[in-house]
Write an enzyme that holds these catalytic residues in place. Structure first.
Site: not given
Ligand code: DGL
Length: 268
Positions: A11-12, A43-44, A74-76, A153, A185-187
């Site tokens: 993931d990011s 990453y978004g 990571c969805n992105t 984060e 988003c996994t966060h």
């Molecule tokens: N946790 C990631 C996701 O699922 C990345 C989020 C990010 O870094 O912006 O999209």
């Protein structure tokens, strides 16, 4: 037959730890190598080209551990990179979006399905396309939530600011009278208790749970499950290991001591 090689997860940043938690609970025998690209998070707000490049670099690094499968937690990356790069590697690379779509549709009764995701994931349109492809009658209300990943984060989750931000993103969900909200988003699952408290009427979908089912299926198909309890999980980050350790303590409830991952060359 069985396969004791590790599973690579990335993931990011700390977001993928919500997926690692599900993996550890459901596939406790597996040895996990996790990469958090904290130097490049979030990453978004990156371009598709950057997200592809970062994802390629991480998967290439994970292959050094002889991983048997890579899970893009990571969805992105799943939305922007995997469709282009998935076939470049000698091992299966599994994303979180198809499982998330399946889980949402299983719970769907009526009305639109809401999605919270990063700007890049929303702009890709992947969730709405896949939901529509599976059920043409389903509309998606996609809400970009650019404030959440930086807050998670950095640890800036203090009240009342957090509630204000969550309410801002809940507004279009309520307007649309959606009953289901995909945490795309996994966060975001770290905030699930807060979101649920503010919107008890919503069914929250965490794609991680279905994704782990997908990983199990893929490994079973090739007799690839680990035979016995492995070496647990190991962590690598591209940014500050101390910061990741501190965030993991707050978010995941345990101090994870990552090693430093230095990318092969600086790309931007
Ligand atoms: N946790 C990631 C996701 O699922 C990345 C989020 C990010 O870094 O912006 O999209």
């Amino acid at each position: 037959m069985s396969d004791a090689r590790p599973i690579g997860v990335y993931d990011s940043g700390v977001g993928g730890l919500t997926v690692v938690k599900q993996l550890e609970e459901n596939l406790p025998e597996e040895h996990i190598i996790y990469v958090g690209d904290t130097a490049k998070a979030p990453y978004g707000e990156k371009t598709a080209e950057q997200i592809r490049q970062y994802s390629r670099e991480i998967i290439t690094f994970l292959l050094e551990f002889d991983v048997k499968l890579v899970l893009a937690a990571c969805n992105t990356s799943s939305a922007l990179a995997l469709p282009e790069i998935q076939e470049e590697f000698p091992v299966p690379v599994v994303g979180v979006i198809e499982p998330g779509v399946r889980a949402a549709l299983r719970h769907h009764r009526k009305g639109p399905i809401a999605l919270w995701a990063t700007e890049a994931t929303v702009a890709s349109g992947v969730y709405s396309q896949k939901l529509k492809a599976a059920n043409p009658g389903v509309e998606t209300v996609a809400v970009p939530c650019p404030k959440l990943v930086p807050m998670i984060e950095s640890g800036r989750l203090e009240e009342p600011n957090l509630t204000q931000v969550l309410e801002e993103y809940l507004e279009p969900v309520r307007q649309a009278q959606a009953e289901i909200l995909i945490l795309g988003c996994t966060h975001y699952p770290f905030l699930a208790p807060r979101i649920q408290a503010l919107a008890p009427e919503l069914t929250l979908i965490d794609p991680a749970i279905e994704t782990v089912g997908e990983v199990r299926r893929r490994l079973e198909e090739t007799d690839g499950l680990s035979p016995a309890r492995g070496r647990g999980s190991e962590y690598y980050v591209s940014g500050d290991p101390g910061h990741f350790a501190a965030r993991s303590q707050v978010l995941a409830g345990k101090v994870l001591q990552p090693r430093q991952w230095n990318r092969p060359r600086e790309c931007d």
